[in-house]
Design an enzyme around this catalytic site. Structure first.
Site, PDB file in Angstrom:
ATOM      1  N   SER A   1       0.847  -1.190   0.000  1.00  0.00           N
ATOM      2  CA  SER A   1       0.000   0.000   0.000  1.00  0.00           C
ATOM      3  C   SER A   1       0.897   1.259   0.000  1.00  0.00           C
ATOM      4  O   SER A   1       1.768   1.369  -0.855  1.00  0.00           O
ATOM      5  CB  SER A   1      -0.958  -0.056   1.190  1.00  0.00           C
ATOM      6  OG  SER A   1      -2.064   0.784   1.001  1.00  0.00           O
TER       7      SER A   1
ATOM      8  N   ASP B   1      -8.698  -6.334  -4.723  1.00  0.00           N
ATOM      9  CA  ASP B   1      -8.302  -5.054  -4.129  1.00  0.00           C
ATOM     10  C   ASP B   1      -9.039  -3.921  -4.848  1.00  0.00           C
ATOM     11  O   ASP B   1      -8.776  -3.646  -6.014  1.00  0.00           O
ATOM     12  CB  ASP B   1      -6.781  -4.887  -4.261  1.00  0.00           C
ATOM     13  CG  ASP B   1      -6.258  -3.642  -3.549  1.00  0.00           C
ATOM     14  OD1 ASP B   1      -7.064  -2.775  -3.179  1.00  0.00           O
ATOM     15  OD2 ASP B   1      -5.034  -3.553  -3.365  1.00  0.00           O
TER      16      ASP B   1
ATOM     17  N   HIS C   1      -8.289  -5.241  -0.340  1.00  0.00           N
ATOM     18  CA  HIS C   1      -7.008  -4.569  -0.136  1.00  0.00           C
ATOM     19  C   HIS C   1      -6.242  -5.141   1.060  1.00  0.00           C
ATOM     20  O   HIS C   1      -5.021  -5.296   1.017  1.00  0.00           O
ATOM     21  CB  HIS C   1      -7.249  -3.065   0.054  1.00  0.00           C
ATOM     22  CG  HIS C   1      -5.998  -2.260   0.242  1.00  0.00           C
ATOM     23  ND1 HIS C   1      -5.062  -2.119  -0.757  1.00  0.00           N
ATOM     24  CD2 HIS C   1      -5.509  -1.573   1.304  1.00  0.00           C
ATOM     25  CE1 HIS C   1      -4.064  -1.365  -0.320  1.00  0.00           C
ATOM     26  NE2 HIS C   1      -4.312  -1.036   0.928  1.00  0.00           N
TER      27      HIS C   1
END
Lengths: 384, 384
Positions: free
Chosen positions: B174, B335, B365
């Site tokens: 991320s 995601d 995610h």
């Protein structure tokens, strides 16, 4: 604090900048009507409303046999003002003006169309802004919990008050579609055809999560005060953020890309509260919403929507009667709130009386507010 | 108002109830270190920080040639505590404990692993909670705007302080992946291999929209006071709602279905503020976040992430050097924040030095925080 703003009763549509194309003619200048029906309504979750006020509009002419009425229940934040304008100068038509009018998808040359603000609403029908006869003051936070079933029972009373025993059709999108399904399930004798757009047999978990955040945002605003606030002094900041949360779910990722990409607001600095065009858009949607909507209504109505779940009845094969209304269930390919898989469940539950129709679009959930010729043709054919 | 709570520095992980399975052994009991580096940092968007404080942890042993160091930059709300526990009784290990340890995906028998709280953070490194030397008080809302590039420059200083000229690898998920990409693009001589998980070459518009709402929620809280609040008296309600917004994007619709479906809280009444299990989960996540995170940091870091965009440099063919680090870009099939299409852009930009790997999962995610043997094998192979 968000931008300064005042809450008032401007009649804007469901979303505040939905592009509206109108292929047919307009219903023209319209006016809304108010009526109070004095029969108490016992609510599904307990409590009674002593009487029901309705604000509604109608377009087209009711035929002699009273058999051409089409009810259009609104979605979460819509209202009775479905089509037309309040004056020739009125800049903004009703929220489904592109869909309803002479020659349009719901053809007012053929049909007598009814739009009404739903029970629990804040645009003229009985809701948290109404006076509680026990106290003489607005219900506010004491307005009882309602269900989509209650909303539909109330709708039926207005329809009967207008002298209509059986509707030709109900056409509803999103929360309006949930109501249409409850008509088909629980009031089958009173409707002939049902069109649902962008909804399923239940509120899916992720949609429920988003509504939970919207409510949390309102409840966290210190001006909420248990729902007892004066107009203009309510939880406007919390309500604006709640609306922003909603809007993220109304657009698809592709729609965000197309509408805004990663554009910044001209002249904005990186430390400004509003730097991105997306940020500006969402803030604008939040602020515009606060001017026309009530926080207690949003709480009551999202709770009603979140409780909506017909899947158990469908699984038991007891949802729709074999001789009940025909049902057209319309899905939008990129709808993230009620994706096609949820919509297909409606048609499956309706069996031989169900039709599934999917609109290819990158507009996401809000596609049910956008002109689409293939959709119009499909619905027109179904309503004949 | 949301539930009463106090803000304190508990060391919990990135998400507050992520199931953690640990196939290998643990790094055991660890401790964090603090260091202040006295060289000023000129920031990309203007302004200077006179010195940099870092809180960091290391696991494993740095080899004689100082060539086995692996940096693990954290995501939005993570910190330096990547693996291990602070005492044998510590109930909660570091946020990537399943991924980092002897025999694990990042094998501390082979590698010297560095975790650090990023610039702008609130867990020990220089950020809004730090004292502004000009005033002797915490920066608060006056902390300057930072970029992911600034974060990476600061990281490199700590790495060099530890005596490491070139990292064997950076592994980041991320926001951590964005930083890894900036190392590859702008510090190519200082890293040999880069693994990104669950990120792309830019912050996509919908992710930007969600961060915009998170910021709006904090700014709308009257206790934000321009960012100048005392610990425990800040915009906790706004911050909690901001975190709830984040969490909706961390799970996929399928994950919401699997984790909560439409379950209600036992004994809850329809009018209760928390009725659904999903509502309870999101409230819990919001409340837990407030206890460990700072609102000014969330604003600065989300703005830094939102500005992250390497697509123009990639399009111009100028992002990665032909002899730069090898890049493994890992996508997770569901995601919604950084979908596979965004991740593929990384591998495409890296050309012959890029590898794309997609993990099939319904976890959304947050999958980058969950054990997965095929992922572990792929990354282990890449790091050898």
């Amino acid at each position: 604090m968000l931008a300064n703003r005042a809450r008032c009763g401007l009649a804007d549509g469901m979303t505040d900048d939905t592009p509206i194309a109108s292929p047919g003619r307009s219903v023209g200048v319209v006016k809304s009507h108010d009526v109070t029906l004095g029969v108490p309504l016992r609510l599904e979750l307990g409590g009674t409303l002593p009487s029901l006020e309705f604000r509604y509009e109608t377009y087209g002419v009711l035929n002699a046999t009273r058999s051409n009425a089409v009810l259009i229940p609104h979605a979460l934040s819509g209202d009775h003002h479905v089509a037309g304008k309040y004056s020739p100068e009125d800049a903004k038509p009703g929220w489904w003006d592109a869909f309803v009018g002479p020659g349009k998808m719901v053809d007012t040359d053929k049909f007598f169309v009814i739009g009404l603000n739903c029970l629990g609403g804040c645009r003229g029908s009985t809701g948290p802004l109404s006076n509680d006869p026990q106290t003489g003051k607005p219900y506010g936070g004491d307005f009882p919990e309602i269900t989509c079933g209650d909303i539909v029972v109330a709708q039926r009373r207005l329809v009967e008050h207008l002298g209509i025993k059986k509707l030709h059709a109900i056409v509803g999108g999103s929360k309006g579609g949930m109501q249409a399904l409850l008509w088909a399930a629980d009031h089958a004798e009173a409707v002939d055809r049902v069109v649902t757009l962008a909804c399923g047999l239940r509120q899916p978990p992720q949609a429920l999560a988003l509504n939970a955040i919207a409510r949390a945002s309102i409840l966290a605003d210190p001006r909420y005060r248990g729902g007892h606030y004066q107009t203009g002094e309510g939880p406007e900041d919390g309500l604006a953020v709640a609306r922003m949360v909603g809007h993220v779910s109304y657009l698809s990722p592709a729609a965000f890309e197309k509408k805004f990409a990663r554009e910044t607001v001209p002249g904005a600095q990186p430390s400004d509260p509003v730097y991105w065009q997306i940020e500006s858009y969402l803030r604008h949607q939040g602020d515009a919403f606060v001017r026309r909507f009530d926080a207690n209504t949003l709480i009551r109505i999202t709770r009603a929507v979140d409780r909506f779940d017909l899947t158990a009845r469908a699984k038991a094969g007891k949802l729709f009667k074999p001789d009940g209304p025909a049902i057209l269930a319309v899905a939008f390919s990129t709808d993230g709130l009620y994706p096609p898989s949820e919509v297909k469940a409606i048609a499956a539950a309706a069996g031989s009386r169900g039709t599934y129709f999917e609109v290819e679009t990158d507009a996401g959930h809000d596609a049910f507010l956008l002109s689409n010729e293939s959709l119009f043709a499909q619905v027109r054919g179904f309503l004949v």
